[in-house]
Design a protein around this motif. Sequence first.
Motif, PDB file in Angstrom:
ATOM      1  N   UNK A   1       0.642 -14.620  11.409  1.00 28.02           N
ATOM      2  CA  UNK A   1      -0.746 -14.700  11.868  1.00 28.02           C
ATOM      3  C   UNK A   1      -1.193 -16.139  12.063  1.00 28.02           C
ATOM      4  N   UNK A   2      -0.599 -17.059  11.286  1.00 29.07           N
ATOM      5  CA  UNK A   2      -1.013 -18.463  11.369  1.00 29.07           C
ATOM      6  C   UNK A   2      -0.406 -19.191  12.561  1.00 29.07           C
ATOM      7  N   UNK A   3       0.549 -18.560  13.253  1.00 24.95           N
ATOM      8  CA  UNK A   3       1.173 -19.197  14.416  1.00 24.95           C
ATOM      9  C   UNK A   3       0.820 -18.485  15.725  1.00 24.95           C
ATOM     10  N   UNK A   4       0.039 -17.427  15.638  1.00 24.47           N
ATOM     11  CA  UNK A   4      -0.272 -16.622  16.818  1.00 24.47           C
ATOM     12  C   UNK A   4      -1.673 -16.943  17.319  1.00 24.47           C
ATOM     13  N   UNK A   5      -1.762 -17.563  18.495  1.00 23.89           N
ATOM     14  CA  UNK A   5      -3.053 -17.927  19.065  1.00 23.89           C
ATOM     15  C   UNK A   5      -3.706 -16.724  19.733  1.00 23.89           C
ATOM     16  N   UNK A   6      -5.013 -16.636  19.590  1.00 27.03           N
ATOM     17  CA  UNK A   6      -5.771 -15.537  20.195  1.00 27.03           C
ATOM     18  C   UNK A   6      -5.509 -15.466  21.702  1.00 27.03           C
ATOM     19  N   UNK A   7      -5.513 -16.596  22.378  1.00 21.10           N
ATOM     20  CA  UNK A   7      -5.378 -16.626  23.838  1.00 21.10           C
ATOM     21  C   UNK A   7      -4.008 -16.141  24.321  1.00 21.10           C
ATOM     22  N   UNK A   8      -3.033 -16.121  23.426  1.00 21.38           N
ATOM     23  CA  UNK A   8      -1.677 -15.740  23.828  1.00 21.38           C
ATOM     24  C   UNK A   8      -1.395 -14.246  23.696  1.00 21.38           C
ATOM     25  N   UNK A   9      -2.366 -13.476  23.202  1.00 17.89           N
ATOM     26  CA  UNK A   9      -2.096 -12.046  22.974  1.00 17.89           C
ATOM     27  C   UNK A   9      -3.129 -11.149  23.660  1.00 17.89           C
ATOM     28  N   UNK A  10      -3.593 -11.557  24.825  1.00 18.36           N
ATOM     29  CA  UNK A  10      -4.499 -10.763  25.651  1.00 18.36           C
ATOM     30  C   UNK A  10      -5.757 -10.336  24.880  1.00 18.36           C
ATOM     31  N   UNK A  11      -6.658 -11.288  24.612  1.00 18.30           N
ATOM     32  CA  UNK A  11      -7.875 -10.978  23.842  1.00 18.30           C
ATOM     33  C   UNK A  11      -8.866 -10.093  24.576  1.00 18.30           C
ATOM     34  N   UNK A  12      -8.606  -9.794  25.855  1.00 16.71           N
ATOM     35  CA  UNK A  12      -9.506  -8.903  26.587  1.00 16.71           C
ATOM     36  C   UNK A  12      -9.390  -7.465  26.097  1.00 16.71           C
ATOM     37  N   UNK A  13      -8.277  -7.171  25.424  1.00 14.81           N
ATOM     38  CA  UNK A  13      -8.093  -5.849  24.825  1.00 14.81           C
ATOM     39  C   UNK A  13      -8.148  -5.977  23.303  1.00 14.81           C
ATOM     40  N   UNK A  14      -8.387  -4.871  22.585  1.00 12.23           N
ATOM     41  CA  UNK A  14      -8.388  -4.946  21.118  1.00 12.23           C
ATOM     42  C   UNK A  14      -7.060  -5.493  20.586  1.00 12.23           C
ATOM     43  N   UNK A  15      -7.156  -6.400  19.638  1.00 14.53           N
ATOM     44  CA  UNK A  15      -5.967  -6.970  18.995  1.00 14.53           C
ATOM     45  C   UNK A  15      -5.646  -6.111  17.777  1.00 14.53           C
ATOM     46  N   UNK A  16      -4.508  -5.421  17.824  1.00 10.38           N
ATOM     47  CA  UNK A  16      -4.148  -4.549  16.706  1.00 10.38           C
ATOM     48  C   UNK A  16      -3.381  -5.341  15.647  1.00 10.38           C
ATOM     49  N   UNK A  17      -3.759  -5.122  14.413  1.00  5.64           N
ATOM     50  CA  UNK A  17      -3.117  -5.811  13.286  1.00  5.64           C
ATOM     51  C   UNK A  17      -2.802  -4.771  12.221  1.00  5.64           C
ATOM     52  N   UNK A  18      -1.546  -4.745  11.783  1.00  4.02           N
ATOM     53  CA  UNK A  18      -1.149  -3.809  10.741  1.00  4.02           C
ATOM     54  C   UNK A  18      -0.049  -4.415   9.883  1.00  4.02           C
ATOM     55  N   UNK A  19       0.242  -3.779   8.777  1.00  2.67           N
ATOM     56  CA  UNK A  19       1.272  -4.273   7.866  1.00  2.67           C
ATOM     57  C   UNK A  19       2.652  -4.138   8.502  1.00  2.67           C
ATOM     58  N   UNK A  20       3.578  -5.023   8.105  1.00  2.00           N
ATOM     59  CA  UNK A  20       4.956  -4.916   8.572  1.00  2.00           C
ATOM     60  C   UNK A  20       5.555  -3.591   8.086  1.00  2.00           C
ATOM     61  N   UNK A  21       6.514  -3.072   8.857  1.00  2.00           N
ATOM     62  CA  UNK A  21       7.072  -1.739   8.603  1.00  2.00           C
ATOM     63  C   UNK A  21       8.262  -1.792   7.643  1.00  2.00           C
ATOM     64  N   UNK A  22       8.554  -0.631   7.039  1.00  2.00           N
ATOM     65  CA  UNK A  22       9.753  -0.490   6.226  1.00  2.00           C
ATOM     66  C   UNK A  22       9.570  -0.817   4.755  1.00  2.00           C
ATOM     67  N   UNK A  23       8.427  -1.396   4.390  1.00  2.00           N
ATOM     68  CA  UNK A  23       8.118  -1.704   2.994  1.00  2.00           C
ATOM     69  C   UNK A  23       6.821  -0.982   2.624  1.00  2.00           C
ATOM     70  N   UNK A  24       6.701  -0.566   1.387  1.00  2.00           N
ATOM     71  CA  UNK A  24       5.531   0.193   0.936  1.00  2.00           C
ATOM     72  C   UNK A  24       4.261  -0.642   1.043  1.00  2.00           C
ATOM     73  N   UNK A  25       3.255  -0.080   1.710  1.00  2.00           N
ATOM     74  CA  UNK A  25       1.967  -0.770   1.828  1.00  2.00           C
ATOM     75  C   UNK A  25       1.192  -0.599   0.530  1.00  2.00           C
TER      76      UNK A  25
END
Length: 253
Positions: free
Chosen positions: A92-116
Amino acid sequence: MATPTMDKVEAEAAASSDLITVTFRIRRFNPEISEHAVWEDFELEIDPKERVLDGLHKIKWDLDGTLTFRRSCAHGICGSDAMRINGKNRLACKTLIKDINPEKPITVEAIKGLTVLKDLVVDMEPFFQAYRDVMPFLITKGNEPTRERRQSAEDRERFDDTTKCILCAACTTSCPVFWNDGQYFGPAAIVNAHRFIFDSRDEAGEQRLEILNDKDGVWRCRTTFNCTDACPRGIEVTKAIQEVKRALITRRY
């Protein structure tokens, strides 16, 4: 003569003109409330040159203090803020808002394969246990030397790429094999074994190879390159795994 400075009001107006409205769609999970995860939207104004981590901070500090996630250095070194952003494992600290299409909702979730455990926080213990199992430290025999163990630049270059791992788990939790079977050592553990197997100063390469020759070791890799694509440090993870496989076959490393 002192250089004239912009009036405070004008400065604030200039700063606000750079802001855009962004929707963060976060997968929330609180075991004290429900056994099911839910998606929740947060709308905020943010500079597109800021990072996803900055957006998460704004949400936690200004909108919902119960939002839970990990972060430490905030500069891509500690690896603690790995999460799935728009369906891909990223820091999250290396991902710029402008680089991930901010015109649409930015989805954020926990990494997979490990218990949340809660929201974006997962139980990292299985990941770190696999790391410990490959003995990620220099092993030598005989008496302690009276001088440093020297190594040529060529020998050092042999494993230079795999020294870059920051144990963020982005590679391991992007692996379909790991998703389906948490017993698989996973790319990160193999990368860290590689770092010592090919170190000319180490004398336990054979032991590590036998550990990775297990049914849950390197042979489970299906070469999908997900791990290489996910690595925020640019490590050629799939290549390292293939080199360990080759060393197991040839016993040359």
